[in-house]
Design a protein around this motif. Structure first.
Motif, short mmCIF file in Angstrom:
data_model
loop_
_atom_site.label_atom_id
_atom_site.label_comp_id
_atom_site.label_asym_id
_atom_site.label_seq_id
_atom_site.Cartn_x
_atom_site.Cartn_y
_atom_site.Cartn_z
N PRO A 9 0.97 -1.14 -0.12
CA PRO A 9 -0.11 -0.26 -0.02
C PRO A 9 0.92 1.19 0.02
N THR A 10 0.41 2.36 -0.41
CA THR A 10 1.46 3.38 -0.80
C THR A 10 0.31 4.87 -0.93
N LEU A 11 0.98 5.77 -0.65
CA LEU A 11 -0.05 7.07 -0.48
C LEU A 11 1.28 8.15 -0.63
N ASN A 12 1.61 8.82 -1.78
CA ASN A 12 2.33 10.04 -1.80
C ASN A 12 3.56 10.02 -1.37
N ARG A 13 4.35 8.90 -1.68
CA ARG A 13 5.75 8.55 -1.18
C ARG A 13 6.49 8.15 -2.41
N GLY A 42 -4.60 6.89 -3.45
CA GLY A 42 -5.42 7.91 -4.01
C GLY A 42 -4.07 9.10 -4.10
N SER A 43 -3.01 8.68 -4.20
CA SER A 43 -1.75 9.55 -4.34
C SER A 43 -2.11 10.57 -5.20
N THR A 44 -1.47 11.86 -5.10
CA THR A 44 -1.41 12.88 -5.80
C THR A 44 -0.05 13.36 -6.50
N ASP A 45 0.90 12.64 -6.04
CA ASP A 45 2.36 12.75 -6.55
C ASP A 45 2.59 11.84 -7.84
N ALA A 49 2.81 7.29 -12.09
CA ALA A 49 3.80 7.15 -13.13
C ALA A 49 4.76 6.36 -12.84
N LEU A 50 5.23 6.40 -11.37
CA LEU A 50 6.22 5.63 -11.26
C LEU A 50 6.06 3.98 -11.12
N SER A 51 4.59 3.81 -10.66
CA SER A 51 4.26 2.43 -10.89
C SER A 51 4.16 1.98 -12.31
N GLU A 52 3.80 2.79 -13.15
CA GLU A 52 3.84 2.31 -14.65
C GLU A 52 5.29 2.10 -15.08
N GLN A 53 6.14 2.77 -14.76
CA GLN A 53 7.53 2.62 -15.17
C GLN A 53 7.94 1.50 -14.66
N ALA A 54 7.75 1.30 -13.20
CA ALA A 54 8.25 0.00 -12.54
C ALA A 54 7.66 -1.28 -13.35
N LEU A 66 -2.94 -0.95 -8.51
CA LEU A 66 -4.28 -0.88 -8.30
C LEU A 66 -4.55 0.51 -7.74
N LEU A 67 -5.64 1.27 -7.97
CA LEU A 67 -6.06 2.40 -7.46
C LEU A 67 -7.08 2.14 -6.33
N GLU A 68 -6.89 2.38 -5.09
CA GLU A 68 -7.96 2.42 -4.22
C GLU A 68 -8.14 3.70 -3.31
N PRO A 69 -9.08 4.54 -3.61
CA PRO A 69 -9.30 5.83 -3.06
C PRO A 69 -9.97 5.66 -1.61
N GLU A 70 -10.21 4.91 -1.23
CA GLU A 70 -11.06 4.81 0.29
C GLU A 70 -9.78 4.89 1.33
N PRO A 71 -9.75 6.12 2.03
CA PRO A 71 -8.63 6.34 2.81
C PRO A 71 -8.04 5.44 3.88
N GLY A 72 -6.94 5.38 4.18
CA GLY A 72 -6.47 4.28 5.33
C GLY A 72 -5.58 3.38 4.75
N LEU A 73 -4.73 2.80 5.72
CA LEU A 73 -4.02 1.57 5.20
C LEU A 73 -4.77 0.24 5.19
N LEU A 74 -5.94 0.09 5.86
CA LEU A 74 -6.64 -1.04 5.88
C LEU A 74 -7.20 -1.08 4.60
N SER A 75 -7.59 -0.28 3.85
CA SER A 75 -8.33 -0.50 2.52
C SER A 75 -7.17 -0.87 1.51
N GLY A 76 -5.96 -0.15 1.56
CA GLY A 76 -5.01 -0.73 1.06
C GLY A 76 -4.64 -2.37 1.02
N ARG A 77 -4.63 -2.65 2.46
CA ARG A 77 -4.22 -4.00 2.67
C ARG A 77 -5.29 -4.84 2.23
N HIS A 78 -6.48 -4.66 2.51
CA HIS A 78 -7.56 -5.46 1.94
C HIS A 78 -7.96 -5.57 0.54
N ARG A 79 -7.83 -4.46 0.00
CA ARG A 79 -7.88 -4.49 -1.52
C ARG A 79 -6.62 -5.43 -2.19
N GLY A 80 -5.61 -5.32 -1.37
CA GLY A 80 -4.45 -6.10 -2.29
C GLY A 80 -4.63 -7.68 -1.92
#
Length: 332
Positions: A9-13, A42-45, A49-54, A66-80
């Motif tokens: 999971p990642t956000l703006n880093r 839901g990153s805005t940085d 683009a970095l994920s596409e390059q990777a 994957l894009l998961e806009p629901e805020p919080g680490l829980l949503s990233g973990r469970h979507r994954g």
């Protein structure tokens, strides 16, 4: 066949994520046997683009973003977890650097079918020299050393069985079946404006694993470096981290009781936090305002749940596979 799914999971880093993905691309694990899922919260940085390059350049054979806009680490973990194809799910933070043999070591811990959870050391990679007061927050115990405030832990150079609470979320490998059978993770890393929805993250799952009597392994070769920027080594950052821990502990207490308990006095909570860091000596008293953050977080969450039946329902949910945050009365 995909055996292992690594979920990030990642956000703006974006800059930190780049280092993490590079380390995953250097794994000595068979490339056809693992996948990497980056869940963008839901990153805005430059994360997208970095994920596409990777995906184009990393050499990771199985890579998805994957894009998961629901805020919080829980949503990233469970979507994954819901999207993953592997039987073994490995959750990491976007600010870790994994050693080349990390994934092989983690996967090897599960050769024993009795093992349901495994983790390894997390050592600090500091952008600047830590300040002198940082030593107050480092623990030395018979089993090894740790700094919970920065998710650093080292339990020696031998593989051994440990209690599940010694496996922390930045380096957390669990059988897929176990995660779903036991209800998955609890809310974690909720944005500050939504802090009343915060839970105890992987702690709740680890407690359930312990209750079931499942084996948990510490694997010393499954080492990650945790990148610590200068911004996390300030007094204000530590106070915020302790506030967050107070919220987590209030959540755990409410779930354990099934109702909102009468909160401890602020002084008792302050003493509890001080005692977890070597007791009230001179240095501890000088840093008491950080520990006061713990008491404030605990009391904030306890009061918020006390005044909202809908929030109490959220805390007491059986599981959070439907991880959408509810709308509370005051927000309606």
């Amino acid at each position: 066949m995909i055996a292992v799914s690594v979920i990030v999971p990642t956000l703006n880093r974006a800059a930190l994520l780049a280092g993490c993905l590079e380390s995953l691309a250097r794994q000595d694990f068979p490339v056809e046997s693992f996948e990497v899922l980056v869940v963008d919260n839901g990153s805005t940085d430059a994360t997208a683009a970095l994920s596409e390059q990777a995906m184009r350049e990393s050499g990771i054979a199985n890579f998805r973003s994957l894009l998961e806009p629901e805020p919080g680490l829980l949503s990233g973990r469970h979507r994954g977890a819901l999207e993953a194809k592997g039987d073994l799910l490995v959750f990491v933070d976007d600010d870790i650097l994994a050693e080349p043999g990390w994934l092989s070591a983690l996967a090897g811990a599960f050769d024993d079918p009795r093992v349901h959870l495994a983790g390894g050391p997390s050592v600090g990679r500091f952008a600047v020299e830590p300040p002198p007061w940082f030593a107050h927050f480092q623990r030395e115990d018979p089993w090894g050393s740790s700094c919970p405030a920065l998710s650093l832990i080292h339990m020696g150079e031998e593989r051994r069985l440990v209690e599940p609470h010694f496996v922390w979320g930045l380096n957390y490998a669990v059988r897929r079946r176990t995660l779903f059978d036991l209800g998955g993770f609890h809310p974690d890393c909720i944005p500050a404006r939504l802090q009343h929805f915060q839970g105890d993250g992987e702690t709740g799952l680890s407690l359930k694993i312990a209750e079931q009597g499942h084996l948990c392994v510490y694997e010393p070769k499954a080492l990650v470096q945790h990148c610590i920027p200068a911004s996390r080594l300030t007094l204000d950052a530590f106070r915020a981290r302790f506030f967050y821990q107070g919220v987590c502990d209030s959540y755990t207490a409410i779930r354990r009781l099934g109702a909102v308990p009468t909160p401890p006095a602020a002084g008792e909570l302050l003493s509890r936090s001080l005692a977890a860091h070597h007791g009230p000596g001179r240095e501890e008293l000088e840093l008491a305002h950080i520990h006061q953050g713990y008491a404030e977080g605990y009391l904030f969450h306890n009061a918020a749940v006390s005044h909202s039946p809908a929030l109490l329902d959220w805390v007491l949910r059986k599981d959070y596979f439907d991880y959408a945050l509810p709308r509370l009365e005051a927000e309606a």
